[in-house]
Design a protein around this motif. Structure first.
Motif, PDB file in Angstrom:
ATOM      1  N   GLY A  47       7.184   3.867  -6.677  1.00 24.92           N
ATOM      2  CA  GLY A  47       6.425   2.624  -6.760  1.00 24.92           C
ATOM      3  C   GLY A  47       5.897   2.212  -5.394  1.00 24.92           C
ATOM      4  O   GLY A  47       4.771   1.732  -5.258  1.00 24.92           O
TER       5      GLY A  47
ATOM      6  N   GLN B  70       3.011   4.488  -4.614  1.00 28.86           N
ATOM      7  CA  GLN B  70       1.845   4.064  -5.381  1.00 28.86           C
ATOM      8  C   GLN B  70       1.118   2.921  -4.669  1.00 28.86           C
ATOM      9  O   GLN B  70      -0.103   2.938  -4.493  1.00 28.86           O
ATOM     10  CB  GLN B  70       2.266   3.648  -6.783  1.00 28.86           C
TER      11      GLN B  70
ATOM     12  N   ARG C  56       7.215  -3.011 -10.933  1.00 29.30           N
ATOM     13  CA  ARG C  56       8.537  -2.987 -11.539  1.00 29.30           C
ATOM     14  C   ARG C  56       9.659  -2.947 -10.515  1.00 29.30           C
ATOM     15  O   ARG C  56      10.828  -2.838 -10.870  1.00 29.30           O
ATOM     16  CB  ARG C  56       8.640  -1.766 -12.471  1.00 29.30           C
TER      17      ARG C  56
ATOM     18  N   LEU D 210       3.912   0.858 -11.568  1.00 30.90           N
ATOM     19  CA  LEU D 210       5.223   1.221 -11.036  1.00 30.90           C
ATOM     20  C   LEU D 210       5.642   0.263  -9.929  1.00 30.90           C
ATOM     21  O   LEU D 210       6.795  -0.155  -9.849  1.00 30.90           O
ATOM     22  CB  LEU D 210       5.196   2.663 -10.511  1.00 30.90           C
ATOM     23  N   ALA D 211       4.692  -0.080  -9.062  1.00 34.88           N
ATOM     24  CA  ALA D 211       4.998  -0.979  -7.950  1.00 34.88           C
ATOM     25  C   ALA D 211       5.422  -2.357  -8.445  1.00 34.88           C
ATOM     26  O   ALA D 211       6.241  -3.034  -7.820  1.00 34.88           O
ATOM     27  CB  ALA D 211       3.786  -1.098  -7.022  1.00 34.88           C
TER      28      ALA D 211
ATOM     29  N   CYS E  26       8.589  -3.271  -2.011  1.00 33.06           N
ATOM     30  CA  CYS E  26       7.994  -1.982  -1.675  1.00 33.06           C
ATOM     31  C   CYS E  26       8.275  -1.632  -0.216  1.00 33.06           C
ATOM     32  O   CYS E  26       8.248  -2.500   0.659  1.00 33.06           O
ATOM     33  CB  CYS E  26       6.482  -2.007  -1.914  1.00 33.06           C
TER      34      CYS E  26
END
Length: 275
Positions: free
Chosen positions: A42, A45, A21, A18-19, A25
């Motif tokens: 993300g 995560q 994508r 997820l990160a 962050c």
């Protein structure tokens, strides 16, 4: 959720999928109160994985899968048959609460068996390959403790025999773990032989199977020497390990056990041996 129809397609987990994508962050301390989205989950995560790596000596390989399972257990993501993880839909205006973040952090710190069960209580079923990958990376930190649960114990008990792991199956298997752990801890090498034979029947990859068979052959070849009252050197029980952290830990532990048990006074072929 039923994965039984996915017999030919294994879920291949991607660390911090997820990160990867999202472009940027956000720090985990700033996530509470933000609207639930791929961007926010993300970031969470990635933040969970970083939290796991903070203590000195933390095992780096399991940071990603621990973060995945913590998010599943907290009800923030789901694992689906199409492959990978997706954010759980909670409504357009739903926001990530501080309690959500704290709960995910709490799950992150759980022992592997408890963390997997927490995820199963939320999702009810997981692809077997996802559960196997999780345990192969997390059951590697207690290699100096012979009573610790090993990846091989889960294999021998049959946790990975099907195409999915359900909560009901998981509870049945964990109830059997004590018996399989006791098998490989016996001083009698015949018990270890039975354990390895059972383990062989449960492995799916040729490389893992070959490594277990090598240890089995070493045990068989050691018996004539033991009957003569000889003790074999530690290096004899070492085998070429598969590229599987959890199984490598298991085989190393079993090799050490075979080396040490031949020195015990209760070792079967030493009872009648005259020095």
């Amino acid at each position: 959720m039923d994965y039984a129809t996915q017999k030919n397609t294994e879920y291949v987990p991607e660390p911090l999928s997820l990160a990867r994508r999202i472009r940027r962050c956000q720090p985990i301390a700033q996530l509470a109160g933000k609207r639930l989205s791929l961007q926010i989950i993300g970031s969470l995560q990635k933040g969970l994985a970083e939290l796991w790596l903070e203590p000195a000596g933390a095992h780096p390989d399991c940071a990603g899968v621990r973060a995945d399972f913590a998010l599943i257990a907290a009800g923030l993501v789901r694992c689906h048959r199409g492959g990978g993880l997706s954010v759980v839909k909670r409504g357009v205006l739903k926001r990530l609460s501080d309690a959500d973040v704290q709960q995910a952090v709490s799950y992150l710190r759980e022992q592997p068996l408890y963390l997997c069960r927490s995820a199963l209580k939320t999702l009810h079923a997981l692809p077997t390959s996802f559960a196997r990958d999780f345990f192969s990376k997390t059951l590697t930190t207690d290699s100096d403790n012979p009573t610790a649960c090993l990846l091989s114990d889960l294999h021998a008990a049959g946790l990975f025999a099907g195409h999915q792991v359900t909560l009901e199956v998981f509870d049945q298997i964990t109830a059997e773990l004590d018996r399989w752990q006791a098998q490989r801890q016996q001083v009698d090498p015949a018990c270890m032989g039975n354990y390895l034979e059972q383990l062989e029947t449960q492995l799916s990859t040729s490389r893992d199977l070959a490594a277990v068979q090598r240890l089995q052959r070493k045990l068989d070849d050691a018996i004539p020497f033991w009957r003569l009252g000889q003790c074999l050197q530690r290096h004899y029980f070492r085998v070429k390990l598969p590229n599987n952290p959890g199984l490598s830990t298991s085989l190393s532990m079993m090799g050490n056990h075979l080396y040490h048990c031949q020195l015990e006074t209760s070792f079967p072929w030493r009872l009648n041996h005259q020095p």
